[in-house]
Scaffold this motif. Structure first.
Motif, short mmCIF file in Angstrom:
data_model
loop_
_atom_site.label_atom_id
_atom_site.label_comp_id
_atom_site.label_asym_id
_atom_site.label_seq_id
_atom_site.Cartn_x
_atom_site.Cartn_y
_atom_site.Cartn_z
N ALA A 294 0.83 -1.21 0.00
CA ALA A 294 0.00 0.00 0.00
C ALA A 294 0.86 1.26 0.00
N LEU A 295 1.96 1.25 0.76
CA LEU A 295 2.86 2.40 0.78
C LEU A 295 3.53 2.61 -0.57
N ALA A 296 3.87 1.50 -1.25
CA ALA A 296 4.48 1.61 -2.58
C ALA A 296 3.50 2.21 -3.57
N PHE A 320 -1.54 3.36 5.12
CA PHE A 320 -2.14 4.57 4.54
C PHE A 320 -1.41 5.85 4.97
N LEU A 321 -0.21 5.69 5.46
CA LEU A 321 0.55 6.86 5.90
C LEU A 321 0.85 7.80 4.74
N GLY A 322 0.91 7.25 3.52
CA GLY A 322 1.23 8.09 2.38
C GLY A 322 0.07 8.36 1.45
N ILE A 323 -1.16 8.05 1.87
CA ILE A 323 -2.31 8.14 0.97
C ILE A 323 -2.60 9.59 0.54
N ALA A 324 -2.06 10.54 1.26
CA ALA A 324 -2.25 11.94 0.88
C ALA A 324 -1.64 12.23 -0.49
N GLU A 325 -0.71 11.37 -0.93
CA GLU A 325 -0.09 11.57 -2.24
C GLU A 325 -1.06 11.26 -3.38
N LEU A 326 -2.12 10.50 -3.09
CA LEU A 326 -3.07 10.10 -4.14
C LEU A 326 -4.18 11.15 -4.25
N ARG A 327 -3.83 12.32 -4.74
CA ARG A 327 -4.75 13.44 -4.77
C ARG A 327 -5.88 13.25 -5.75
N SER A 328 -5.71 12.35 -6.74
CA SER A 328 -6.74 12.14 -7.76
C SER A 328 -7.65 10.96 -7.43
N LEU A 329 -7.44 10.33 -6.28
CA LEU A 329 -8.20 9.13 -5.93
C LEU A 329 -9.68 9.42 -5.79
N GLN A 330 -10.51 8.63 -6.49
CA GLN A 330 -11.96 8.80 -6.43
C GLN A 330 -12.67 7.57 -5.85
N ARG A 331 -12.05 6.40 -5.96
CA ARG A 331 -12.68 5.17 -5.46
C ARG A 331 -11.67 4.40 -4.62
N LEU A 332 -12.08 4.01 -3.40
CA LEU A 332 -11.22 3.25 -2.50
C LEU A 332 -12.03 2.12 -1.88
N ASP A 333 -11.56 0.89 -2.09
CA ASP A 333 -12.24 -0.29 -1.54
C ASP A 333 -11.34 -0.95 -0.51
N SER A 343 -8.21 5.10 10.75
CA SER A 343 -7.66 6.24 11.50
C SER A 343 -6.73 7.10 10.64
N GLU A 344 -5.88 6.48 9.82
CA GLU A 344 -4.96 7.25 8.98
C GLU A 344 -5.70 7.99 7.88
N LEU A 345 -6.72 7.34 7.32
CA LEU A 345 -7.52 8.00 6.29
C LEU A 345 -8.23 9.21 6.87
#
Length: 602
Positions: A294-296, A320-333, A343-345
């Motif tokens: 997930a971090l990769a 999910f520590l780096g999920i802020a990098e996915l600025r275009s993310l629209q769908r997450l399952d 909590s990280e999200l």
């Protein structure tokens, strides 16, 4: 044929209506009917045509509309199937752009005849068509290959999922006729990764197996044009993934790898390094993956719009520590990720400049999810979220449903099945439920009712067993609602059924199985408001009798499926009489590719 001016005006007006409403409007008269058809011609509609004699007249009618997307079902070697194929070839073939033959058992001769009649195909679905590939002779004749090349010259999407007998030879013949393929699915095909049948030879034409070596050759040849690949359910290994992602010139946009249990974190790291342009990645069920994968993804796939991480039992919030990098993310399952609490999200979404514009979010079966996380996410994602799945999040309570009702008014899909702590007060918005410290005084005064979700099209409250008539009869009133699940609510009665029917008259799918207090009286009163109903599940409703069937057959004339199993008051004779009273269902059902189902009597 150009429509008269008045019909053009009606067509324009109908274009603003939902698909199901256009269907109703088409029943007004001939002018409205053809205007509705003309408006649908502008949409991406898939027409499902079963192999029955009743389909033949409908096919001729569809030809006048120049339909472009067709799915043929139940095809085999019978005379009726041959007649349907002949009719489709003659009347629809010249205009078809998308053809689905999923699971059919048609003969090679019939397939080639149909294929050659469709020169404009851009999408072909042969998933599960095992009979076509069993003999290994498909497209074996030079003259047939030449004709197929002309027919498939515009093909961009090919689905070969679930083909047991697909070999390198048949794969090469078929793909060789489609020089412009951009999307390919080999999901659940028996690809061999470890065994090399060619031992250095470059003649990849085995008629016995489908090899990764041959697929790799294909990818190298088509690297400049291929954009989407589905290898779900295959035994792809980490070394094979390394070879695949490093193919020179390959720039995939979509990659689906569901249930590829041999993939490692290292393989996903290589994928993210060498295919940074991915917008869709689905790793659902890749059981060896953990936080490192997930971090990769977060570090390497900045353009990602859709991410599937469901059923990853080793994934934790640390991933999910780096999920802020996915600025275009629209769908997450994140469904069935048992170690994820969200909590990280929550931290990322609470910062406006970092949060992604999520439109769809699933935490289904995430038992660690708490009310506080739902509240924070609802506040943060209010502008964008449209689909929320919290099924079997057993720890959430009325506080969560209040947060959803208060902050997510644009939701179109809400799934809360098996959330057993929800009560009537949560749906009603009564201030008694707002004693939780997470809510301030202004929020307590808001008294958010579920009715605030005016745009809901799907609602699942199955097995929320504390709900009763007190909330269901008062709150479930959504004019746009099409799918509703109220099964396993033992306390609801006819009052809820009647209120739902009157308040949700667009319903097409209704499930009320094991609602033991429902009676014939309720259906006699409710059926007249359920005229759009197509699928009804009433299994285990023990008080229902033939009177319910009579009411349904009289009022619900669009019904396609009915489940009355374990309804002890209904006999087989009652069911046979019910079937005889229903009108012969239209042989053509049509589906909006975006998700809306509908049918037209032709």
């Amino acid at each position: 044929m150009r429509l008269p001016f008045s019909s053009q005006v009606i067509t324009y007006i109908l274009s603003f209506l939902p698909i199901a409403d256009r269907k109703e409007a088409s029943l007004v008269n001939h002018t409205w009917y053809f205007a509705a058809q003309d408006s649908l011609r502008q949409e991406n509609i898939l027409y499902n045509i079963p192999a029955t004699s009743a389909s033949l007249a409908a096919i001729e009618s569809l030809a006048r509309r120049r339909v472009r997307c067709v799915s043929l079902t139940s095809l085999d070697s019978s005379t009726v199937s041959r007649d349907v194929i002949q009719a489709v070839s003659c009347h629809l073939g010249p205009h078809l752009q998308s053809l689905c033959l999923r699971g059919s058992s048609l003969t090679e001769t019939a397939f080639v005849h149909l294929l050659l009649a469709c020169p404009r195909l851009s999408s072909l679905d042969l998933s599960g068509c095992n009979s076509l590939f069993m003999s290994g002779t498909l497209l074996s004749k030079p003259e047939t290959i030449s004709q197929a090349r002309r027919a498939l010259t515009n093909l961009q999407e090919l689905n070969l999922a679930g083909l047991r007998y697909l070999s390198d030879l048949s794969f090469n013949r078929l793909t060789g006729c489609a020089p412009h393929l951009a999307r390919l699915s080999l999901a659940r095909c028996h690809l061999t990764f470890e065994f090399d049948p060619y031992r250095g030879s470059s003649n990849y034409n085995s008629s016995a197996l489908l090899s990764f070596r041959n697929l790799l050759r294909f990818l190298k040849e088509r690297a400049s044009s291929l954009r989407a690949l589905d290898l779900s359910g295959t035994s792809i290994t980490s070394p094979a993934m390394r070879s695949l992602v490093q193919v020179e010139g390959l720039r995939l946009r979509e990659l689906v790898l569901q249930n590829c249990s041999d993939l490692s974190n290292e393989a996903i790291g290589l994928l993210c390094t060498h295919q940074p342009h991915l917008t869709v990645l689905d790793l659902t069920g890749c059981s060896e993956l953990s936080d490192r994968a997930a971090l990769a993804v977060s570090a390497g796939l900045r353009a990602l719009q859709s991410l599937g991480l469901g059923k990853l039992q080793r994934l934790t919030d640390g991933g999910f520590l780096g999920i802020a990098e996915l600025r275009s993310l629209q769908r997450l399952d994140l469904s069935e990720c048992s170690l994820v609490s969200g909590s990280e999200l929550v931290k990322v979404c609470s910062t406006p400049e970092l949060r992604p514009s999520l439109a769809s979010l699933s935490f289904a079966f995430c038992s660690l999810l708490r009310d506080s996380s739902v509240l924070s996410l609802a506040r943060s994602l209010s502008p964008s979220l449209r689909v929320l799945d919290l099924s079997s999040c057993v720890s959430i309570t009325n506080v969560s449903i209040q947060a959803i009702s208060s902050h997510l008014p644009r939701l179109t899909v809400l799934r809360l099945a098996w959330c057993k702590e929800l009560t009537d007060w949560g749906l009603l918005g009564d201030p008694k439920v707002l004693s939780d410290s997470a809510w301030n005084e202004s929020q307590k005064q808001h008294r958010a009712s579920l009715q605030a979700l005016e745009q809901l099209q799907e609602l699942d409250l199955m097995a929320c067993s504390k709900l009763t008539d007190s909330s269901i009869a008062k709150v479930i009133r959504f004019p746009a609602l099409r799918r509703l699940a109220l099964s396993l609510l033992p306390e609801i009665t006819d009052a809820s059924l009647v209120a739902v029917a009157r308040g949700c008259q667009s319903l097409e799918q209704l499930s009320m199985s094991h609602c033991g207090k429902l009676t014939d009286k309720g259906f006699l009163e409710a059926a007249s408001s359920l005229r759009r109903l197509q699928h009804l599940v009433l299994s285990g409703c023990s008080q229902l009798t033939r009177q319910t069937l009579m009411a349904i057959s009289r009022e619900c004339r669009q019904l396609k499926s009915l489940d009355v199993s374990m309804c002890h008051g209904i006999s087989m004779a009652d069911i046979e009489l019910f079937q005889a009273q229903l009108p012969l269902q239209t042989c053509v059902q049509s589906r909006f590719v975006g998700g809306a189902d509908l049918s037209f009597t032709l």
